[in-house]
Design a protein around this motif. Structure first.
Motif, PDB file in Angstrom:
ATOM      1  N   UNK A   1       0.823  -1.198   0.000  1.00 14.61           N
ATOM      2  CA  UNK A   1       0.000   0.000   0.000  1.00 14.61           C
ATOM      3  C   UNK A   1       0.863   1.257   0.000  1.00 14.61           C
ATOM      4  N   UNK A   2       1.968   1.229   0.706  1.00 10.21           N
ATOM      5  CA  UNK A   2       2.881   2.364   0.718  1.00 10.21           C
ATOM      6  C   UNK A   2       3.497   2.590  -0.662  1.00 10.21           C
ATOM      7  N   UNK A   3       3.879   1.516  -1.334  1.00  7.34           N
ATOM      8  CA  UNK A   3       4.435   1.637  -2.683  1.00  7.34           C
ATOM      9  C   UNK A   3       3.397   2.168  -3.657  1.00  7.34           C
ATOM     10  N   UNK A   4       2.171   1.724  -3.513  1.00  7.63           N
ATOM     11  CA  UNK A   4       1.098   2.209  -4.374  1.00  7.63           C
ATOM     12  C   UNK A   4       0.851   3.694  -4.151  1.00  7.63           C
ATOM     13  N   UNK A   5       0.825   4.113  -2.892  1.00  4.99           N
ATOM     14  CA  UNK A   5       0.632   5.533  -2.587  1.00  4.99           C
ATOM     15  C   UNK A   5       1.815   6.367  -3.071  1.00  4.99           C
ATOM     16  N   UNK A   6       3.012   5.824  -2.963  1.00  8.45           N
ATOM     17  CA  UNK A   6       4.184   6.540  -3.442  1.00  8.45           C
ATOM     18  C   UNK A   6       4.119   6.737  -4.949  1.00  8.45           C
ATOM     19  N   UNK A   7       3.652   5.719  -5.666  1.00  8.99           N
ATOM     20  CA  UNK A   7       3.507   5.862  -7.116  1.00  8.99           C
ATOM     21  C   UNK A   7       2.484   6.944  -7.460  1.00  8.99           C
ATOM     22  N   UNK A   8       1.401   7.021  -6.692  1.00  9.31           N
ATOM     23  CA  UNK A   8       0.406   8.053  -6.933  1.00  9.31           C
ATOM     24  C   UNK A   8       0.905   9.438  -6.598  1.00  9.31           C
ATOM     25  N   UNK A   9       1.796   9.530  -5.621  1.00  4.63           N
ATOM     26  CA  UNK A   9       2.350  10.811  -5.219  1.00  4.63           C
ATOM     27  C   UNK A   9       3.492  11.233  -6.134  1.00  4.63           C
ATOM     28  N   UNK A  10       4.112  10.269  -6.802  1.00  5.43           N
ATOM     29  CA  UNK A  10       5.294  10.529  -7.617  1.00  5.43           C
ATOM     30  C   UNK A  10       4.977  11.398  -8.825  1.00  5.43           C
ATOM     31  N   UNK A  11       3.891  11.115  -9.504  1.00  4.56           N
ATOM     32  CA  UNK A  11       3.543  11.842 -10.717  1.00  4.56           C
ATOM     33  C   UNK A  11       2.038  12.068 -10.743  1.00  4.56           C
ATOM     34  N   UNK A  12       1.588  13.249 -11.141  1.00  8.88           N
ATOM     35  CA  UNK A  12       0.140  13.530 -11.153  1.00  8.88           C
ATOM     36  C   UNK A  12      -0.665  12.624 -12.083  1.00  8.88           C
TER      37      UNK A  12
END
Length: 89
Positions: free
Chosen positions: A18-29
């Motif tokens: 879940x943290x990796x998924x959220x990081x991907x969402x935060x990485x690029x709009x």
């Protein structure tokens, strides 16, 4: 003791995913909307698991107490791993 270690490793794996998924969402709009869709799908599947608890628990050969504990652990893993880091970040 082995069962506790096994279940806690699943919990930590869920937090990391879940943290990796959220990081991907935060990485690029551009990735924010697919991540939101994935979280909505997870929420719908989690709600369906609560609605069909008797049938699924019998299928998995679990007691209802253990099944509910697993569902609560899944919710905490998603909340602690991803949504919190996304909101803070």
């Amino acid at each position: 003791m082995a069962k506790f270690i096994h279940l806690s490793s699943y919990f930590l794996t869920g937090c990391i995913a879940s943290s990796a998924l959220a990081w991907m969402g935060f990485l690029h709009p551009v990735l924010a909307s697919p991540v939101r869709i994935i979280y909505v799908i997870l929420l719908v599947l989690w709600a369906l698991a609560w609605l069909t608890d008797d049938a699924v628990a019998q299928f998995l050969k679990l007691e209802l107490k253990d099944y509910y504990a697993i569902l609560i652990a899944i919710a905490f893993a998603i909340a602690l791993g991803g949504i919190t880091s996304w909101l803070i970040g």
